[in-house]
Design a protein around this motif. Sequence first.
Motif, PDB file in Angstrom:
ATOM      1  N   GLU A   1     138.594 -31.036  23.863  1.00 45.20           N
ATOM      2  CA  GLU A   1     138.702 -31.001  25.335  1.00 45.20           C
ATOM      3  C   GLU A   1     139.910 -30.198  25.818  1.00 45.20           C
ATOM      4  O   GLU A   1     139.905 -29.685  26.934  1.00 45.20           O
ATOM      5  CB  GLU A   1     138.719 -32.434  25.882  1.00 45.20           C
TER       6      GLU A   1
ATOM      7  N   ARG B   1     127.928 -35.532  30.025  1.00 48.07           N
ATOM      8  CA  ARG B   1     129.042 -36.445  29.722  1.00 48.07           C
ATOM      9  C   ARG B   1     128.575 -37.604  28.849  1.00 48.07           C
ATOM     10  O   ARG B   1     129.351 -38.171  28.088  1.00 48.07           O
ATOM     11  CB  ARG B   1     129.642 -36.997  31.018  1.00 48.07           C
TER      12      ARG B   1
ATOM     13  N   ILE C   1     139.254 -34.229  33.039  1.00 43.89           N
ATOM     14  CA  ILE C   1     139.171 -34.169  31.573  1.00 43.89           C
ATOM     15  C   ILE C   1     140.511 -34.578  30.960  1.00 43.89           C
ATOM     16  O   ILE C   1     140.570 -35.275  29.953  1.00 43.89           O
ATOM     17  CB  ILE C   1     138.767 -32.743  31.105  1.00 43.89           C
TER      18      ILE C   1
ATOM     19  N   GLU D   1     137.214 -31.197  37.660  1.00 42.67           N
ATOM     20  CA  GLU D   1     136.850 -31.597  36.298  1.00 42.67           C
ATOM     21  C   GLU D   1     137.965 -31.287  35.313  1.00 42.67           C
ATOM     22  O   GLU D   1     138.156 -32.017  34.350  1.00 42.67           O
ATOM     23  CB  GLU D   1     135.543 -30.898  35.854  1.00 42.67           C
TER      24      GLU D   1
ATOM     25  N   TYR E   1     136.441 -37.436  27.369  1.00 36.76           N
ATOM     26  CA  TYR E   1     135.798 -37.411  28.680  1.00 36.76           C
ATOM     27  C   TYR E   1     134.295 -37.171  28.493  1.00 36.76           C
ATOM     28  O   TYR E   1     133.471 -37.785  29.145  1.00 36.76           O
ATOM     29  CB  TYR E   1     136.429 -36.301  29.520  1.00 36.76           C
ATOM     30  N   PHE E   2     133.992 -36.232  27.587  1.00 31.62           N
ATOM     31  CA  PHE E   2     132.590 -35.966  27.232  1.00 31.62           C
ATOM     32  C   PHE E   2     132.264 -36.744  25.965  1.00 31.62           C
ATOM     33  O   PHE E   2     133.011 -36.660  25.000  1.00 31.62           O
ATOM     34  CB  PHE E   2     132.377 -34.483  26.893  1.00 31.62           C
TER      35      PHE E   2
END
Lengths: 149, 508
Positions: B389, B100, B220, B216, B229-230
Motif C-alpha cells: 500500500e 477493498r 490508505i 483514498e 486498507y485493501f
Amino acid sequence: MWNKDTLVAIVTLLLALATWREAANLSELAAVFLNAIAIGLAIFGAILLTNGLIKKDKTNPFEGVSRSRVLTVGIALAIYVGLIPFIGFVLTSTLFLTFFFLYFGKREFKALNILRHILLAFVISMGFYSIFHYGFNVPVPTGSLWGFL
Amino acid sequence: MTIDVLTLLANVFNPVNFSLMTAGVAGGIVVGALPGLTATMALALLIPFTFTMDPVPALMMLGGIYVGAIYGGSISAILISTPGTPSAIATVFDGFPLARKGKAEHGLVTAAFTSGVGGVIGAVILLAMAPPLARFALTFGSPEMFWVSIFGLTIIATLASKSLVKGLIGGLLGLFLSTIGLAPIGGDMRFTFGFWQLQGGIDLIVALIGLFCIPEVFLILEKKGEKRYFELYKPKKGVARSTIIELIKKPVLLLRSSIIGVIVGIIPGAGGNIAGILSYDQATRWSKHPEEFGTGIIDGVAASESANNAAVGGALVPLLTFGIPGAPPAAVLLGALMIHGLRTGTELFTTFGHITYTFLTALIIANIVMFVLGFYGARQVARLINLPENLIAPIVALLCVIGSFAIRNNMLDVGIMMGFGFIGYVTRKLGFDPGPIVLGLILGPIAEIGLTRSMLLGKAAGNIWAVFFTRPISIVLIILCVLSLLWPVIVRQRTKKRIQIGEKVSVE
C-alpha cells in the motif's frame, strides 16, 4: 454546543452569505441561479444547525486516525505539487515516491535499501512520463530549473 | 438502398478492418483506464492516425476507441476509486468497495460483461430506431432541460446514504462550484478571485480526481498497524464464470439500465456520466435490498456500466441523423465524419449507407471484442491490488497530478485538484458523500442554462410560469421528480409495514 454538525452548519451558512453577496453585484440573469443556491444553502444549513444543537453528537470523526500520518501525507502532497513547477515532474515524483516508500514502508534506512527505492521511484516516474509524453503526446508538467524533467 | 447483412459482416470481419477495430478497442481501454484521459481525449489523440485511411476502417477504429475508453474508465474506478472517464463515476460507488473486499475480479468481470451488454443494446437500438429517436430528442427545449437536471438532482436522496441533509448541502455545494467562472448567460465573472484560469470554470475531471482519489491516498495511509486498507486479492477458479451467470439472472436490471443509457445518451448535453448515475439510482430504488448498494455489490457496477456504454449508441443517434453530438466524444466523431467527407443526415443512411451500416454493425462487434479483452484481462489487472500500500498510495497521487494537468496543461488545475482532495477527505470524515457534490457539479451548468433561458422565454411570452409548468414533456418530468422524491418515503413505509407484519407473525 460545538460538534461536527454545528461546525458544518456554520460553514454552510457562511457560504450562503458569501454567495448571496456575490450575486448582489451581478446582472439579474447571472445572479438568479446563485440566489437559488444561496437560499438552499441557508435553509439546509439552518436545519443542520438545529439538528446539531438538539442531538449534541460528540463522536470524534477522526477517531483511530494517526494525526501525524495524515499531516505527513498532507504536507508531502502539498510539497509535491509546489515543487513540480520548479524541478519538474520526473525529479519531484522520484523524491515523492522515495519518501513514501521509505517513510510508510518498513523503514529500513540502509544505503542499499534507499538506493533500491530511489531506483524504483525513478523507473516508475520515468515510465509514466514516457507513457503520457511520448506514448500519448499528452503534456506533463515540466520544471523551470531543468526544462524537460 | 438495400444492404445485405452478409456484405456488412464481410466488411466488418475484413482482416485489416477487424484488426484496426480491435487495436482501437485495446487502445481505448488503456487510455480510458488512465485517470484524466477521457474518451474524448482518446478519440482526439488518435484521429490523426485515421487521416489517410478509408472511411470504413477509420470509423471502425474510432468506434472501437470510443467503446473501449468508456469501458476502460471502470478499471481505475474499481481499483483505485478514480473514474478513468467521467462516465464511470457511479461505478466507483460499488466497484471500489468490491476491490477493498478482495473482490476486484468480480467488479472487473461485471464491468466488462455489462459494458458489452449495454453497448450491444445501445448499438442495436441505434441501428434500428435512429431517426424517430432523434426527432423525440429535438423536442427537448430549455424548460425540459431544466427539469431533466432537477430530476437528476433528486438522485441525491439515493446517493446520500449517511444523511439526507448533508447530501443536499453537498449537492448545493456542487451547484455552487459549477457557477465559478463566466456566467453562461449574462457574461458576468463569478468567484474567479482574479485568476484568469478560472474564467472557464472548474473542470469536472479535475474535481472528480480530487474528490474521489486524493481522499483514498489519505485513507490508505491514515492508520498505523499491519492491517491493510485493501484486502488481498486471492485468485479463485470460476469467479468470472459464476459472476457472469449471476448477471445473466438479472435481465431486468441490465435491460432497464441499458434503456436509461440510450435515452440519456440521445439528449444532447447529458452523457454517460449522467446515464450511469441515473441508472444506479433506479437500480437502488427497484432493488429488494437497497441498503446493500454502496457496500460493494455487483448490481451497482452492472447498473452504471451497462448504462454508460449504452449511452454511446444513444449519443450517436442525434449525431448521425442531425449532426448534433449527444456527448463530447460524439462531437469528435462528428469531426472524423467530416474529415472523411461524410455529411450527417439522410444522406448518411442512403448515399453513404454502406459505410454507416458497416460502422453501426462494427459498434456491436466492438462491444463483443471489448468484453473478451476485459474478461481475460480481469484477473491480471485485479492482481494490482496486492501491491504494497505504500507503493499504491503515492502512485495514485502521481496519476492524479498527471491526469489533472493533462486536461488544460495548467498547474493551477493540479492545485485545485489537490484542494478538492483535502476538502474531500475532511468532508468524508464529517459524514459527506462525494457523490452529491459531483452530481451538483455535473448538473449545475445544465440547470442554470435551462433556468435562465426559460426565464427569458417566459418574459418574452409574458408568462414565466407557463413556460416551466405547462409544456407536456415538462409535466411528465415534474411528475417524475415528485415520484423520485416520494419513492424513498414510500419504500420506508412499506419496509416498516413488512417489519410490523413480521413481528406480529413471530409473536403469534
